[in-house]
Design a protein around this motif. Sequence first.
Motif, PDB file in Angstrom:
ATOM      1  N   VAL A  38      15.110  18.772  18.916  1.00 36.22           N
ATOM      2  CA  VAL A  38      14.778  17.648  19.775  1.00 36.22           C
ATOM      3  C   VAL A  38      15.726  17.720  20.961  1.00 36.22           C
ATOM      4  CG1 VAL A  38      14.717  15.134  19.996  1.00 36.22           C
ATOM      5  CG2 VAL A  38      13.973  16.226  17.854  1.00 36.22           C
ATOM      6  N   HIS A  39      15.182  17.972  22.146  1.00 26.87           N
ATOM      7  CA  HIS A  39      15.963  18.008  23.379  1.00 26.87           C
ATOM      8  C   HIS A  39      15.774  16.656  24.057  1.00 26.87           C
ATOM      9  CE1 HIS A  39      16.537  22.566  23.630  1.00 26.87           C
ATOM     10  NE2 HIS A  39      15.956  22.320  22.468  1.00 26.87           N
ATOM     11  N   LYS A  40      16.747  15.778  23.831  1.00 30.68           N
ATOM     12  CA  LYS A  40      16.606  14.385  24.262  1.00 30.68           C
ATOM     13  C   LYS A  40      16.445  14.254  25.775  1.00 30.68           C
ATOM     14  CE  LYS A  40      19.407  11.431  22.356  1.00 30.68           C
ATOM     15  NZ  LYS A  40      20.545  10.750  21.700  1.00 30.68           N
ATOM     16  N   ALA A  41      17.287  14.922  26.544  1.00 32.74           N
ATOM     17  CA  ALA A  41      17.242  14.772  28.005  1.00 32.74           C
ATOM     18  C   ALA A  41      15.901  15.228  28.575  1.00 32.74           C
ATOM     19  CB  ALA A  41      18.380  15.538  28.661  1.00 32.74           C
ATOM     20  N   ASP A  42      15.316  16.256  27.980  1.00 36.99           N
ATOM     21  CA  ASP A  42      14.030  16.790  28.447  1.00 36.99           C
ATOM     22  C   ASP A  42      12.839  16.088  27.805  1.00 36.99           C
ATOM     23  OD1 ASP A  42      15.421  18.674  29.977  1.00 36.99           O
ATOM     24  OD2 ASP A  42      15.382  20.164  28.361  1.00 36.99           O
ATOM     25  N   ARG A  43      13.101  15.228  26.817  1.00 37.24           N
ATOM     26  CA  ARG A  43      12.044  14.534  26.062  1.00 37.24           C
ATOM     27  C   ARG A  43      11.059  15.543  25.467  1.00 37.24           C
ATOM     28  NH1 ARG A  43      15.374  11.462  27.818  1.00 37.24           N
ATOM     29  NH2 ARG A  43      15.171   9.227  28.087  1.00 37.24           N
ATOM     30  N   LYS A  44      11.606  16.559  24.769  1.00 33.96           N
ATOM     31  CA  LYS A  44      10.790  17.608  24.155  1.00 33.96           C
ATOM     32  C   LYS A  44      11.181  17.812  22.700  1.00 33.96           C
ATOM     33  CE  LYS A  44       8.276  20.132  26.562  1.00 33.96           C
ATOM     34  NZ  LYS A  44       6.838  19.976  26.825  1.00 33.96           N
ATOM     35  N   LEU A  45      10.180  18.100  21.882  1.00 30.31           N
ATOM     36  CA  LEU A  45      10.352  18.481  20.493  1.00 30.31           C
ATOM     37  C   LEU A  45       9.821  19.897  20.350  1.00 30.31           C
ATOM     38  CD1 LEU A  45      10.302  16.892  17.279  1.00 30.31           C
ATOM     39  CD2 LEU A  45       8.165  18.076  17.586  1.00 30.31           C
ATOM     40  N   TYR A  46      10.588  20.758  19.717  1.00 25.27           N
ATOM     41  CA  TYR A  46      10.193  22.157  19.516  1.00 25.27           C
ATOM     42  C   TYR A  46      10.173  22.469  18.024  1.00 25.27           C
ATOM     43  CZ  TYR A  46      11.374  22.628  24.455  1.00 25.27           C
ATOM     44  OH  TYR A  46      11.447  22.468  25.817  1.00 25.27           O
ATOM     45  N   LEU A  47       9.127  23.171  17.589  1.00 21.72           N
ATOM     46  CA  LEU A  47       9.042  23.714  16.244  1.00 21.72           C
ATOM     47  C   LEU A  47       9.256  25.208  16.360  1.00 21.72           C
ATOM     48  CD1 LEU A  47       5.876  21.847  14.880  1.00 21.72           C
ATOM     49  CD2 LEU A  47       8.267  21.099  14.862  1.00 21.72           C
ATOM     50  N   LEU A  48      10.251  25.731  15.653  1.00 24.22           N
ATOM     51  CA  LEU A  48      10.608  27.135  15.785  1.00 24.22           C
ATOM     52  C   LEU A  48      10.471  27.890  14.469  1.00 24.22           C
ATOM     53  CD1 LEU A  48      12.734  25.466  17.813  1.00 24.22           C
ATOM     54  CD2 LEU A  48      13.398  27.797  18.274  1.00 24.22           C
ATOM     55  N   TYR A  57       6.234  19.630  22.130  1.00 22.80           N
ATOM     56  CA  TYR A  57       5.580  18.349  22.383  1.00 22.80           C
ATOM     57  C   TYR A  57       6.456  17.474  23.266  1.00 22.80           C
ATOM     58  CZ  TYR A  57       2.836  19.792  18.348  1.00 22.80           C
ATOM     59  OH  TYR A  57       2.031  20.488  17.496  1.00 22.80           O
ATOM     60  N   ASP A  58       5.819  16.680  24.114  1.00 22.61           N
ATOM     61  CA  ASP A  58       6.511  15.624  24.844  1.00 22.61           C
ATOM     62  C   ASP A  58       6.757  14.482  23.862  1.00 22.61           C
ATOM     63  OD1 ASP A  58       6.400  16.997  27.289  1.00 22.61           O
ATOM     64  OD2 ASP A  58       4.415  16.188  27.730  1.00 22.61           O
ATOM     65  N   ILE A  59       7.902  13.815  23.987  1.00 23.81           N
ATOM     66  CA  ILE A  59       8.287  12.795  23.016  1.00 23.81           C
ATOM     67  C   ILE A  59       8.752  11.507  23.685  1.00 23.81           C
ATOM     68  CG2 ILE A  59       8.923  14.456  21.236  1.00 23.81           C
ATOM     69  CD1 ILE A  59      11.880  14.051  22.071  1.00 23.81           C
ATOM     70  N   ALA A  60       8.752  10.453  22.911  1.00 21.66           N
ATOM     71  CA  ALA A  60       9.428   9.200  23.243  1.00 21.66           C
ATOM     72  C   ALA A  60      10.589   9.069  22.265  1.00 21.66           C
ATOM     73  CB  ALA A  60       8.478   8.016  23.099  1.00 21.66           C
ATOM     74  N   LEU A  61      11.665   8.416  22.722  1.00 21.06           N
ATOM     75  CA  LEU A  61      12.871   8.252  21.908  1.00 21.06           C
ATOM     76  C   LEU A  61      13.181   6.773  21.723  1.00 21.06           C
ATOM     77  CD1 LEU A  61      15.050  10.967  23.688  1.00 21.06           C
ATOM     78  CD2 LEU A  61      13.941  11.172  21.456  1.00 21.06           C
ATOM     79  N   GLY A  62      14.388   6.505  21.222  1.00 21.41           N
ATOM     80  CA  GLY A  62      14.869   5.141  21.101  1.00 21.41           C
ATOM     81  C   GLY A  62      14.971   4.501  22.474  1.00 21.41           C
ATOM     82  N   PHE A  63      14.953   3.179  22.513  1.00 21.20           N
ATOM     83  CA  PHE A  63      14.905   2.457  23.792  1.00 21.20           C
ATOM     84  C   PHE A  63      16.195   2.580  24.605  1.00 21.20           C
ATOM     85  CE2 PHE A  63      16.049  -0.749  20.587  1.00 21.20           C
ATOM     86  CZ  PHE A  63      17.207  -1.280  21.125  1.00 21.20           C
ATOM     87  N   ALA A  64      17.278   3.098  23.999  1.00 21.57           N
ATOM     88  CA  ALA A  64      18.538   3.368  24.718  1.00 21.57           C
ATOM     89  C   ALA A  64      18.988   4.771  24.309  1.00 21.57           C
ATOM     90  CB  ALA A  64      19.588   2.323  24.364  1.00 21.57           C
ATOM     91  N   PRO A  65      18.295   5.812  24.781  1.00 20.15           N
ATOM     92  CA  PRO A  65      18.422   7.140  24.195  1.00 20.15           C
ATOM     93  C   PRO A  65      19.701   7.918  24.498  1.00 20.15           C
ATOM     94  CG  PRO A  65      16.956   7.226  26.058  1.00 20.15           C
ATOM     95  CD  PRO A  65      17.299   5.774  25.844  1.00 20.15           C
ATOM     96  N   VAL A  66      20.467   7.537  25.509  1.00 19.78           N
ATOM     97  CA  VAL A  66      21.631   8.334  25.885  1.00 19.78           C
ATOM     98  C   VAL A  66      22.757   8.110  24.883  1.00 19.78           C
ATOM     99  CG1 VAL A  66      23.357   8.773  27.672  1.00 19.78           C
ATOM    100  CG2 VAL A  66      20.990   8.300  28.320  1.00 19.78           C
ATOM    101  N   GLY A  67      23.303   9.211  24.356  1.00 15.17           N
ATOM    102  CA  GLY A  67      24.391   9.142  23.390  1.00 15.17           C
ATOM    103  C   GLY A  67      23.887   9.186  21.961  1.00 15.17           C
ATOM    104  N   HIS A  68      24.839   9.362  21.048  1.00 14.79           N
ATOM    105  CA  HIS A  68      24.544   9.487  19.620  1.00 14.79           C
ATOM    106  C   HIS A  68      24.360   8.116  18.969  1.00 14.79           C
ATOM    107  CE1 HIS A  68      24.644  10.894  15.533  1.00 14.79           C
ATOM    108  NE2 HIS A  68      25.808  10.307  15.277  1.00 14.79           N
ATOM    109  N   LYS A  69      23.402   8.018  18.093  1.00 13.22           N
ATOM    110  CA  LYS A  69      23.200   6.780  17.332  1.00 13.22           C
ATOM    111  C   LYS A  69      24.462   6.496  16.532  1.00 13.22           C
ATOM    112  CE  LYS A  69      20.014   4.231  14.526  1.00 13.22           C
ATOM    113  NZ  LYS A  69      19.995   3.222  15.580  1.00 13.22           N
ATOM    114  N   GLN A  70      24.966   5.256  16.638  1.00 13.68           N
ATOM    115  CA  GLN A  70      26.172   4.881  15.916  1.00 13.68           C
ATOM    116  C   GLN A  70      25.960   3.686  15.000  1.00 13.68           C
ATOM    117  OE1 GLN A  70      28.727   4.345  19.346  1.00 13.68           O
ATOM    118  NE2 GLN A  70      29.625   6.365  19.011  1.00 13.68           N
ATOM    119  N   PHE A  71      25.141   2.737  15.456  1.00  5.05           N
ATOM    120  CA  PHE A  71      24.994   1.487  14.714  1.00  5.05           C
ATOM    121  C   PHE A  71      23.529   1.071  14.633  1.00  5.05           C
ATOM    122  CE2 PHE A  71      28.977   1.117  17.277  1.00  5.05           C
ATOM    123  CZ  PHE A  71      29.863   1.397  16.249  1.00  5.05           C
ATOM    124  N   GLU A  72      23.233   0.332  13.602  1.00  6.11           N
ATOM    125  CA  GLU A  72      21.894  -0.230  13.451  1.00  6.11           C
ATOM    126  C   GLU A  72      21.564  -1.097  14.665  1.00  6.11           C
ATOM    127  OE1 GLU A  72      19.345  -2.584  10.050  1.00  6.11           O
ATOM    128  OE2 GLU A  72      21.520  -2.642   9.963  1.00  6.11           O
TER     129      GLU A  72
END
Length: 165
Positions: A38-48, A57-72
């Motif tokens: 999952v390349h977050k900045a490019d909004r792409k998912l790759y199957l290798l 595939y083009d993707i959608a992410l979390g509503f605040a996608p920059v940075g690593h998920k830390q908290f619920e």
Amino acid sequence: MRGFGFLLLLVAALGLSACAPKSKFLKYRGPEVTQVQVHKADRKLYLLHNDKVLKSYDIALGFAPVGHKQFEGDGKTPEGQYFISHKNPDSRYHLSLGVSYPNEADIAFAEAAGKSPGGDIFIHGGPKTKVSQRDWTWGCVSITDREMEVVYSMVKPGTPIFFLP
């Protein structure tokens, strides 16, 4: 006349079978998917398969996608290496693949801050209703339902998934 009746019955049966709902469970017989990226900045998912891209595939992410998920509830999509934990055929979002977030480090970090790391991170199909922004999930990766049918058929539990910034 007897042959005409049989032909009419055959045509009716074929017509009805064409109206049957198409299954969302596809069969895949190609090369094994050895990793998901999952390349977050490019909004792409790759199957290798090894170093060869089988699908993207083009993707959608979390509503605040920059940075690593830390908290619920932070709206971020994880970064780092995880694994596909399971398949969910009864997802609210058509079909979904579970991601092994949170890992031990994620749990320890959140606990040190007195918070929950969250969980239930998936690759899943689209919402049933129209969304007004590109990144709308709570931290998941979303693709269309049709694309999800293909991904679901190709990816097995245990497959490594890499979330890149």
